[in-house]
Design a protein around this motif. Sequence first.
Motif, PDB file in Angstrom:
ATOM      1  N   UNK A   1     -32.704  54.628 -57.078  1.00 41.40           N
ATOM      2  CA  UNK A   1     -32.274  55.208 -55.812  1.00 41.40           C
ATOM      3  C   UNK A   1     -31.578  53.842 -55.210  1.00 41.40           C
ATOM      4  N   UNK A   2     -32.282  53.071 -54.980  1.00 38.54           N
ATOM      5  CA  UNK A   2     -31.958  51.819 -54.161  1.00 38.54           C
ATOM      6  C   UNK A   2     -30.789  50.938 -54.772  1.00 38.54           C
ATOM      7  N   UNK A   3     -30.833  50.796 -55.974  1.00 36.48           N
ATOM      8  CA  UNK A   3     -30.110  49.783 -56.770  1.00 36.48           C
ATOM      9  C   UNK A   3     -28.839  50.449 -56.938  1.00 36.48           C
ATOM     10  N   UNK A   4     -28.815  51.873 -57.262  1.00 34.73           N
ATOM     11  CA  UNK A   4     -27.357  52.632 -57.090  1.00 34.73           C
ATOM     12  C   UNK A   4     -27.023  52.925 -55.996  1.00 34.73           C
ATOM     13  N   UNK A   5     -27.554  52.970 -54.913  1.00 35.24           N
ATOM     14  CA  UNK A   5     -27.032  53.087 -53.610  1.00 35.24           C
ATOM     15  C   UNK A   5     -26.015  51.793 -53.313  1.00 35.24           C
ATOM     16  N   UNK A   6     -26.788  50.576 -53.554  1.00 37.86           N
ATOM     17  CA  UNK A   6     -26.134  49.407 -53.064  1.00 37.86           C
ATOM     18  C   UNK A   6     -24.755  49.324 -54.142  1.00 37.86           C
ATOM     19  N   UNK A   7     -25.050  49.684 -55.336  1.00 44.24           N
ATOM     20  CA  UNK A   7     -23.912  49.581 -56.146  1.00 44.24           C
ATOM     21  C   UNK A   7     -22.765  50.556 -55.913  1.00 44.24           C
ATOM     22  N   UNK A   8     -23.200  51.639 -55.308  1.00 45.97           N
ATOM     23  CA  UNK A   8     -22.151  52.643 -54.896  1.00 45.97           C
ATOM     24  C   UNK A   8     -21.194  52.300 -53.797  1.00 45.97           C
ATOM     25  N   UNK A   9     -22.190  51.458 -52.766  1.00 51.84           N
ATOM     26  CA  UNK A   9     -21.331  50.979 -51.825  1.00 51.84           C
ATOM     27  C   UNK A   9     -20.646  49.999 -51.993  1.00 51.84           C
ATOM     28  N   UNK A  10     -20.908  49.214 -52.844  1.00 50.47           N
ATOM     29  CA  UNK A  10     -20.068  48.099 -53.288  1.00 50.47           C
ATOM     30  C   UNK A  10     -18.694  48.498 -53.908  1.00 50.47           C
TER      31      UNK A  10
ATOM     32  N   UNK B   1     -28.115  45.510 -40.116  1.00 50.85           N
ATOM     33  CA  UNK B   1     -28.183  44.819 -41.605  1.00 50.85           C
ATOM     34  C   UNK B   1     -27.109  44.848 -42.244  1.00 50.85           C
ATOM     35  N   UNK B   2     -26.850  43.582 -42.719  1.00 47.22           N
ATOM     36  CA  UNK B   2     -25.601  43.581 -43.772  1.00 47.22           C
ATOM     37  C   UNK B   2     -25.942  44.276 -45.131  1.00 47.22           C
ATOM     38  N   UNK B   3     -25.440  45.402 -45.364  1.00 47.13           N
ATOM     39  CA  UNK B   3     -25.848  46.218 -46.463  1.00 47.13           C
ATOM     40  C   UNK B   3     -24.954  45.914 -47.831  1.00 47.13           C
ATOM     41  N   UNK B   4     -23.752  45.409 -47.451  1.00 50.72           N
ATOM     42  CA  UNK B   4     -22.878  44.847 -48.855  1.00 50.72           C
ATOM     43  C   UNK B   4     -21.541  44.293 -48.258  1.00 50.72           C
ATOM     44  N   UNK B   5     -21.045  43.248 -49.224  1.00 51.06           N
ATOM     45  CA  UNK B   5     -19.818  42.640 -48.704  1.00 51.06           C
ATOM     46  C   UNK B   5     -19.000  42.402 -50.153  1.00 51.06           C
ATOM     47  N   UNK B   6     -17.956  42.694 -50.003  1.00 51.60           N
ATOM     48  CA  UNK B   6     -16.926  42.432 -51.190  1.00 51.60           C
ATOM     49  C   UNK B   6     -15.968  41.344 -50.672  1.00 51.60           C
ATOM     50  N   UNK B   7     -15.810  40.432 -51.263  1.00 53.20           N
ATOM     51  CA  UNK B   7     -14.847  39.078 -50.581  1.00 53.20           C
ATOM     52  C   UNK B   7     -14.137  38.479 -51.658  1.00 53.20           C
ATOM     53  N   UNK B   8     -13.053  37.813 -51.204  1.00 52.08           N
ATOM     54  CA  UNK B   8     -12.236  36.941 -52.451  1.00 52.08           C
ATOM     55  C   UNK B   8     -12.902  35.523 -51.850  1.00 52.08           C
TER      56      UNK B   8
ATOM     57  N   UNK C   1      -6.574  48.038 -48.258  1.00 49.33           N
ATOM     58  CA  UNK C   1      -5.975  47.511 -47.166  1.00 49.33           C
ATOM     59  C   UNK C   1      -5.380  46.076 -47.524  1.00 49.33           C
ATOM     60  N   UNK C   2      -5.380  45.618 -48.682  1.00 47.26           N
ATOM     61  CA  UNK C   2      -4.914  44.414 -49.182  1.00 47.26           C
ATOM     62  C   UNK C   2      -5.965  43.241 -48.611  1.00 47.26           C
ATOM     63  N   UNK C   3      -6.972  43.692 -48.225  1.00 47.94           N
ATOM     64  CA  UNK C   3      -7.933  42.601 -47.281  1.00 47.94           C
ATOM     65  C   UNK C   3      -8.605  41.642 -47.998  1.00 47.94           C
ATOM     66  N   UNK C   4      -8.947  40.426 -47.271  1.00 46.26           N
ATOM     67  CA  UNK C   4      -9.709  39.258 -47.853  1.00 46.26           C
ATOM     68  C   UNK C   4     -11.121  39.884 -48.145  1.00 46.26           C
ATOM     69  N   UNK C   5     -11.716  40.336 -47.260  1.00 44.92           N
ATOM     70  CA  UNK C   5     -12.979  40.714 -47.404  1.00 44.92           C
ATOM     71  C   UNK C   5     -13.175  42.401 -46.817  1.00 44.92           C
ATOM     72  N   UNK C   6     -14.217  43.083 -47.361  1.00 45.30           N
ATOM     73  CA  UNK C   6     -14.546  44.347 -46.811  1.00 45.30           C
ATOM     74  C   UNK C   6     -16.214  44.205 -46.761  1.00 45.30           C
ATOM     75  N   UNK C   7     -16.633  44.657 -45.492  1.00 45.88           N
ATOM     76  CA  UNK C   7     -17.979  44.383 -45.049  1.00 45.88           C
ATOM     77  C   UNK C   7     -18.683  45.528 -44.647  1.00 45.88           C
ATOM     78  N   UNK C   8     -19.910  46.046 -44.774  1.00 40.76           N
ATOM     79  CA  UNK C   8     -20.515  47.235 -44.222  1.00 40.76           C
ATOM     80  C   UNK C   8     -21.813  46.948 -43.599  1.00 40.76           C
ATOM     81  N   UNK C   9     -22.126  47.201 -42.456  1.00 46.82           N
ATOM     82  CA  UNK C   9     -23.434  46.791 -41.642  1.00 46.82           C
ATOM     83  C   UNK C   9     -24.100  48.454 -41.333  1.00 46.82           C
TER      84      UNK C   9
END
Length: 603
Positions: free
Chosen positions: A111-120, A148-155, A130-138
Motif C-alpha cells: 500500500x505505502x510503496x504503491x501510493x508513493x509510486x502512484x503520486x510519482x 511533509x514532502x510526499x513526492x518530487x519529480x524534477x530535472x 506544464x513543461x515544468x522544471x519540477x513538480x512537487x506535492x506536500x
Amino acid sequence: MRFFSNIRRIIGTWAAYHQKTTLLILTVFALYSYFHFGLEVGSWMLTAWRIFAIALLLLLLFSPLEPKDTYLVETKETPQPEIADKPENEKDVDIIRELSEEYYLKTKRDTVKDYKLFLSKILSIVKRTFAAHSAVIYLRDQGTSLLRQMCIVSDEEHVMEDKQYMQDEYIFKEIFERNSSFLSNEAEEIKSLLPYYPESVNILSLLAAPVYINDEISGVLIVDGLEYNTFSGDDIHFIETYGGIIAETIVNYNNLLEFENSTRLFSFFYEVSRGLNSNLKFEEILDLLLSVMQNIIHYDRLTISAYETGSDQAKIIRIVGQVDDFPEGTVFPLDEGLTGWIIRKRKPILIYDLEKDDHFIPRYTSKEKINYNLRSFLGAPISYHDICFGAVTVENYKPDSYQEHHKKLLVMLANNFGVALERSHALQELEQHATTDGLTKLHNYRMFMQRIYEEIERAVRYNSNFTLLMLDIDHFKRVNDQYGHLAGDKILTQIAASIKNNTRNVDFACRYGGEEFAVILVETGLEKALLTAERIRKNIEHLDSNFKGNTIHVTVSIGAVEFPNSSKDVESLILEADKALYRAKSEGRNRIVAYKEKSETII
C-alpha cells in the motif's frame, strides 16, 4: 517563446497518441519535399511548400514522441480506451483519473510503496503537461500545521527531499492565507518561496494550488519553470484540477489504509480476545496488555494505574519508559491529575501537545515536577459497565503523536481488558469460594488435600522436607453448649487469625473440619516446627474472647509429624499426625506431641 512551447507540446502529445498517423504524415511530407507533384520547379510555391514541410518535420522530430505505456498503466484485462477530441490538458486529467481508479481497485499491493509510486506517476504527467522544471506535492499531517514532502519529480540533480515545513512559511503561507492558487513570474519573489532548491537554481516561474480534502487545505501542489512566463493564468484551472485528482487519490488511499488497518486490527483483537478468554489471572492480563500495547501504539512512556476500591486514590502498578518521580507502587489522588480524572470520570483524554497549555497539567498530582519532555498524552479508563478498574496512559516525546483514531483504538483495547479483568475477578471469587472456608477465611479441606500432595512431590523431587501440624480445640463442644454457636464461631475466627499471624506467608494453614486446623510448614524440620507450634499454642492459651459479657478461654492440642519419615503417602502422613494429636489429647490436652517412628514425643 511561450507560443512555440505550447505548439510543440500540443504536437508532441498528439503524436504520442497517434503514432501510426504521425508516421504516415512524416512519409507524405518527405515525399512532398523531394517530389514536386505538378508544382513548377523553381517556383515560389514549391519553395514555400518545402520550407513549411521542413519546419513541420523538425517540430515533429523534436517533440516528445513517447509511447503511451510510459505513463499509462495498462492491464491485459482492461485495455485503455483512446481519448480523442479533447484539449491536451484534459487528456492528461483523464489519464490520471484512470490511474486513480485502477490503483484503488488493485487487490495485490504494497500500500505505502504503491501510493508513493502512484503520486510519482501523477507528478510526472503534471510536470510534462506544464513543461515544468519540477513538480512537487506536500501534504499536511492530520490535526497539525506541519506539511511533509510526499513526492518530487524534477530535472534538477540536487533537490531537498523528504523535508517538512510549517504552513506559515515559504509558498505554503501564500496558499493558506489566500485559500486559493498562486502564480508568480518574479524571480526574486520566487527565490524566497521555494524550500526544495539550493540557492544556485534560478527559477523564473512558479504555479501552486491547494489540495482540498473535506473543504480544508490538506496539501499544496507546486510546479516551477526555468523560463519567464512558463505558466499563465490559463493554467490555474488545470493545476487546480490536478489538485482535485490528487485529493481523490489521497482519500482513496486513506480509505484503503483504514480498511487494511481495520482488517489487521480485527484479526489482532480476535487473537487478543481469545487470549483474554483463557481464564487469565490479574498479573497475566497486565502482561498481555503491555505486550499488545507495544505492537499497536508507539509510546515513550506507558503507565497502568489501578483504582483502590472504595477510596479516592489509585496506585501505579506498571510503568514502562521514563519513570520520573513516580515509580511503580506510587499512590496518587483522583482529584488532581489527568490519570485521576480518567478514572474518576471514566472517560478518555487526548492532548496533542501539553506544552501549548498556559499552565502545566500534572499527570498524577499537583506536587509533581514540571515535565515538558513528554508532549503528547493519551489515556483511557479500564472499565466494565459501571466498574472502573483503573486507567492506561501513553505519552510521547513528540507533539501531535496521537490522533482521534489512536484514542478510539486505546478505548477499544481498554474496554477489552476491562471485560477480561471483570471475568478474572469473577473467576477469582468463584475459586476463592471453592477453596476458602467461609467463616475463618483460611483454606478449606479441599485445598489442603491438593497442597499436601504438591508438597510431598516437591520434597521428593528436591530432597527437602516439611512438617505437618494438626490442631484441635480442647473441649470446644462445651463452649458451643454453654455460650452458643455464635460464640463458638468467634473463637474459631480468633484461632484462625492466631495461626495466620504466627506462620510465614509461604506456609499453608487451613480449617481441616469442625474445630480442627492443619498447618503445613514448608521446608521446615521437626525441631523448628515445634518452636512454631509452641508459639501458636501459647498465643491461643492467652486469648481473651469476650462474648455478651462473658470472657471465654480455650486451649489447643497439637500433633506434629515431619516428612520424609516412614510415611510414603498422604494418607499415612495424616494418620501419623492424627496419632500424635490423639496422644496430646489423652495426655491432658493443651500440649504438643511430635510423632516419631514407633514413638510420640510429648512437649
